[in-house]
Structures are given as C-alpha cells and as structure tokens.
Design a protein around this motif. Structure first.
Motif, PDB file in Angstrom:
ATOM      1  N   THR A 253      41.914  49.922  45.823  1.00  0.00           N
ATOM      2  CA  THR A 253      42.016  49.602  44.403  1.00  0.00           C
ATOM      3  C   THR A 253      42.867  48.349  44.277  1.00  0.00           C
ATOM      4  O   THR A 253      44.058  48.368  44.587  1.00  0.00           O
ATOM      5  N   ILE A 254      42.234  47.260  43.845  1.00  0.00           N
ATOM      6  CA  ILE A 254      42.880  45.956  43.785  1.00  0.00           C
ATOM      7  C   ILE A 254      42.859  45.461  42.346  1.00  0.00           C
ATOM      8  O   ILE A 254      41.822  45.535  41.673  1.00  0.00           O
ATOM      9  N   VAL A 255      43.993  44.967  41.895  1.00  0.00           N
ATOM     10  CA  VAL A 255      44.088  44.344  40.572  1.00  0.00           C
ATOM     11  C   VAL A 255      44.449  42.874  40.772  1.00  0.00           C
ATOM     12  O   VAL A 255      45.436  42.563  41.439  1.00  0.00           O
ATOM     13  N   VAL A 256      43.632  41.978  40.223  1.00  0.00           N
ATOM     14  CA  VAL A 256      43.869  40.543  40.309  1.00  0.00           C
ATOM     15  C   VAL A 256      44.351  40.063  38.946  1.00  0.00           C
ATOM     16  O   VAL A 256      43.672  40.269  37.936  1.00  0.00           O
ATOM     17  N   VAL A 257      45.525  39.437  38.912  1.00  0.00           N
ATOM     18  CA  VAL A 257      46.083  38.908  37.665  1.00  0.00           C
ATOM     19  C   VAL A 257      46.039  37.380  37.766  1.00  0.00           C
ATOM     20  O   VAL A 257      46.749  36.790  38.583  1.00  0.00           O
ATOM     21  N   GLY A 258      45.183  36.774  36.962  1.00  0.00           N
ATOM     22  CA  GLY A 258      44.974  35.344  37.111  1.00  0.00           C
ATOM     23  C   GLY A 258      44.767  34.626  35.793  1.00  0.00           C
ATOM     24  O   GLY A 258      45.311  35.007  34.758  1.00  0.00           O
ATOM     25  N   HIS A 259      43.924  33.578  35.858  1.00  0.00           N
ATOM     26  CA  HIS A 259      43.735  32.654  34.746  1.00  0.00           C
ATOM     27  C   HIS A 259      42.262  32.627  34.345  1.00  0.00           C
ATOM     28  O   HIS A 259      41.370  32.747  35.183  1.00  0.00           O
ATOM     29  N   GLY A 260      42.035  32.412  33.056  1.00  0.00           N
ATOM     30  CA  GLY A 260      40.684  32.538  32.536  1.00  0.00           C
ATOM     31  C   GLY A 260      39.666  31.674  33.225  1.00  0.00           C
ATOM     32  O   GLY A 260      38.595  32.136  33.617  1.00  0.00           O
ATOM     33  N   ARG A 261      39.968  30.394  33.412  1.00  0.00           N
ATOM     34  CA  ARG A 261      38.977  29.478  33.985  1.00  0.00           C
ATOM     35  C   ARG A 261      38.695  29.807  35.445  1.00  0.00           C
ATOM     36  O   ARG A 261      37.542  29.807  35.889  1.00  0.00           O
ATOM     37  N   ASN A 262      39.731  30.088  36.223  1.00  0.00           N
ATOM     38  CA  ASN A 262      39.556  30.470  37.628  1.00  0.00           C
ATOM     39  C   ASN A 262      38.706  31.737  37.731  1.00  0.00           C
ATOM     40  O   ASN A 262      37.753  31.814  38.519  1.00  0.00           O
ATOM     41  N   LEU A 263      39.042  32.749  36.940  1.00  0.00           N
ATOM     42  CA  LEU A 263      38.298  34.007  36.986  1.00  0.00           C
ATOM     43  C   LEU A 263      36.859  33.827  36.513  1.00  0.00           C
ATOM     44  O   LEU A 263      35.941  34.480  37.031  1.00  0.00           O
ATOM     45  N   PHE A 275      37.189  34.793  28.985  1.00  0.00           N
ATOM     46  CA  PHE A 275      38.226  35.814  29.089  1.00  0.00           C
ATOM     47  C   PHE A 275      39.202  35.682  27.927  1.00  0.00           C
ATOM     48  O   PHE A 275      39.722  34.601  27.664  1.00  0.00           O
ATOM     49  N   SER A 276      39.493  36.786  27.248  1.00  0.00           N
ATOM     50  CA  SER A 276      40.572  36.814  26.272  1.00  0.00           C
ATOM     51  C   SER A 276      41.893  37.025  27.003  1.00  0.00           C
ATOM     52  O   SER A 276      41.912  37.440  28.164  1.00  0.00           O
ATOM     53  N   ASN A 277      43.013  36.763  26.345  1.00  0.00           N
ATOM     54  CA  ASN A 277      44.315  36.996  26.965  1.00  0.00           C
ATOM     55  C   ASN A 277      44.499  38.483  27.260  1.00  0.00           C
ATOM     56  O   ASN A 277      44.248  39.342  26.405  1.00  0.00           O
ATOM     57  N   ALA A 278      44.949  38.778  28.489  1.00  0.00           N
ATOM     58  CA  ALA A 278      45.204  40.140  28.979  1.00  0.00           C
ATOM     59  C   ALA A 278      43.953  41.001  29.022  1.00  0.00           C
ATOM     60  O   ALA A 278      44.042  42.216  29.151  1.00  0.00           O
TER      61      ALA A 278
END
Length: 312
Positions: A253-263, A275-278
């Motif tokens: 189970t992996i959670v990636v916390v990143g940035h809208g454009r990269n994701l 992507f919306s914030n959060a």
C-alpha cells in the motif's frame, strides 16, 4: 512491528531490483494486491497568487504578515520558491486524512513525497500523530513546526517535484532542519535527494525517449524544451515507482504525495481531469499501468476511487 493508528509497519527494503532484460516487463499478476494512491498537496498561497494551473485566482489574501516591507517581500519570495500550506490547504488535507482512514483496511507501507514544503506538510497532516490543526484563516505554515510525527516509512524522491522550468525548492539541509523531527526515520528520508537538487535542470543521458512529450495540458504556450526536460523527470519518477512495485517483499500500500502537473503526466495528462488540491486518486492495476513507458501509452490510468475535498 511498530503499531500506529495507521496499522503495523512491515519491514521492507527500498533498494531497486536488478534491471530486467530488455523487453521483460514486470507483470502485475505476481503482485496482485497492491494499492496505490496519488494525492496532490493542499492549497498554498502561491496557488492563490498565481491561480490554480494558471487560472484566475479565486481570491487575493495571502499571508505576508511581517514587521517591515523588506521582510514581507522576502516572505513573498519564499512563497514563490517553496510555498507552505495555507489554512485552507491544511483543512483540505485533514479531509483527505479522514477519507483515507475510512477507506484503508490495510496498513500504509510507504509514503513517497516530493522534496517541497507543501508536500512534506501535506504528508504530515495526512499521517502525523497527533493530527495537527489548521492555522487561522489568512495564515500559512511558513516557519511553523507541526507537533506531529509520521510513524510510517517515507521516501522523499527528487523527481516527484513540481514540474517547472525555473528552480523551485530549498536545500536539503534546510528541509532537514524544518521537517526531520516530523518523521519517525528523521533525516534518513532525504537520503536520495542531493543538497541542491532544485538547481539540477538538465535531464541525465538515457532518460529522453524517441517520441516527443505529450501536449502540455496545463500551459498550452509552454516551451517545448521545458516540456522535454519535465518529461524526463516524470519518466524517472515512473521508473522509481515500478522498482518499488516489483520487489518481492516490497510495499503493498503506497501513497504518493506530489504535484498536480507531475501526477497528471504520470497518469495520462491529456485525457484526465486536473487534480484539485489534496485530491486523492487510487490507481487501478498500478504495476500494469506504470510499467508502460510514457511514450508507449495509448490510454490514461483507470481509477478505483477518487476523493475531492471541499474548497472551504
């Protein structure tokens, strides 16, 4: 094993496996129980000043509280270089925290984070114990130490960064000073990140591919050379995630916390909503999708679930 409200922490190795022979792409039936969640950071004052994805800002109040004009100007420069979460951003991340707690039956094995304040702070709000509280409206988390510790394995990876042609970020030593105390493994989580990682603007040999990058879904007027640079970063980030997924005793189970454009680019930018914030998106069949190099994809990622916090 260590116990937390997020479940047991299973021991594992984060070392990359030996490269597979050319054409021998990993297949997900071997790793059929993986869950992977992608989360954009909460709102920042830079989002407010610039507007989300270049759109018109919804309001203009930002936290520039300082005793002198010079200090206020320095504060604004810091916001443009490494913006912290603002009050709304913390409240958004707290909503996403509640959603994860309600929808994760198994432990979180690994959190992958970009080396920027807003993503590190978002991960602390999502997983830190005790849960932090938001600052008053109109204030942000600059120079604020959250009283929470993330009791989970965390990997800070430089190419999970914001996709920008200008240097954005701060030296690792500054990040360690600000955030090491908020993670159970302390400064060890930063060991993959060079001290001046944010100044590295060139793509290493071998990362570019014969096909051009896809159209930039965020800025239609972007410089093609910038897009090529960012394409290489996202491809390297994809390879890092695949290396995690193919480990025999790797995270499940992996959670990636990143940035809208990269994701967006990672998941199939030109065919997905912004992507919306959060916002949280759970990826269907993570290894099958991520094993495809960016230039070989024909369809965007399929999602198992999606959560968008309230913009209040």
């Amino acid at each position: 094993s260590t116990q937390s409200t997020w479940g047991s922490i299973r021991p594992m190795s984060l070392a990359p496996p030996h490269p597979s022979p050319e054409g021998d792409r990993p297949r997900s039936p071997v790793i059929h129980d993986v869950r992977m969640f992608f989360i954009r950071h909460g709102e920042t004052d830079w989002n407010v000043l610039q507007g989300h994805y270049g759109l018109k800002p919804s309001r203009t109040e930002v936290d520039l509280h300082a005793p002198t004009v010079e200090e206020a100007r320095a504060r604004q420069e810091r916001i443009s270089a490494d913006a912290p979460l603002n009050s709304l951003g913390v409240r958004q991340a707290l909503q996403s925290r509640a959603w994860l707690r309600a929808n994760l039956a198994q432990p979180v094995d690994l959190v992958v984070v970009s080396p920027l304040s807003r993503t590190l702070q978002t991960s602390i709000v999502l997983f830190g114990e005790p849960a932090p509280t938001a600052p008053p409206a109109g204030h942000n988390l600059m120079d604020v130490t959250l009283p929470s510790v993330v009791p989970l394995p965390v990997a800070v990876f430089p190419d999970a960064r914001e996709l920008s042609s200008r240097p954005t970020g701060r030296p690792v030593s500054a990040l360690v000073a600000d955030f090491a105390q908020n993670f159970i493994h302390g400064e060890e989580i930063f060991h993959r990140v060079p001290e001046t990682w944010f100044k590295h603007s060139r793509v290493e040999p071998g990362l570019l591919h014969p096909a051009p990058p896809p159209p930039n879904p965020i800025r239609r007027d972007s410089d093609p050379s910038d897009d090529e640079l960012m394409w290489g970063r996202v491809e390297r980030f994809r390879e890092f995630l695949v290396n995690l997924l193919v480990q025999p005793r790797g995270p499940r189970t992996i959670v990636v916390v990143g940035h809208g454009r990269n994701l967006m680019w990672l998941l199939g930018a030109e065919k997905m909503p912004l992507f919306s914030n959060a916002e949280i998106r759970e990826l269907e069949n993570p290894l099958d999708f991520l094993a495809q190099p960016l230039h070989e994809r024909e369809e965007p990622a399929r999602l198992v679930s999606r959560f968008i916090p309230n913009e209040e």
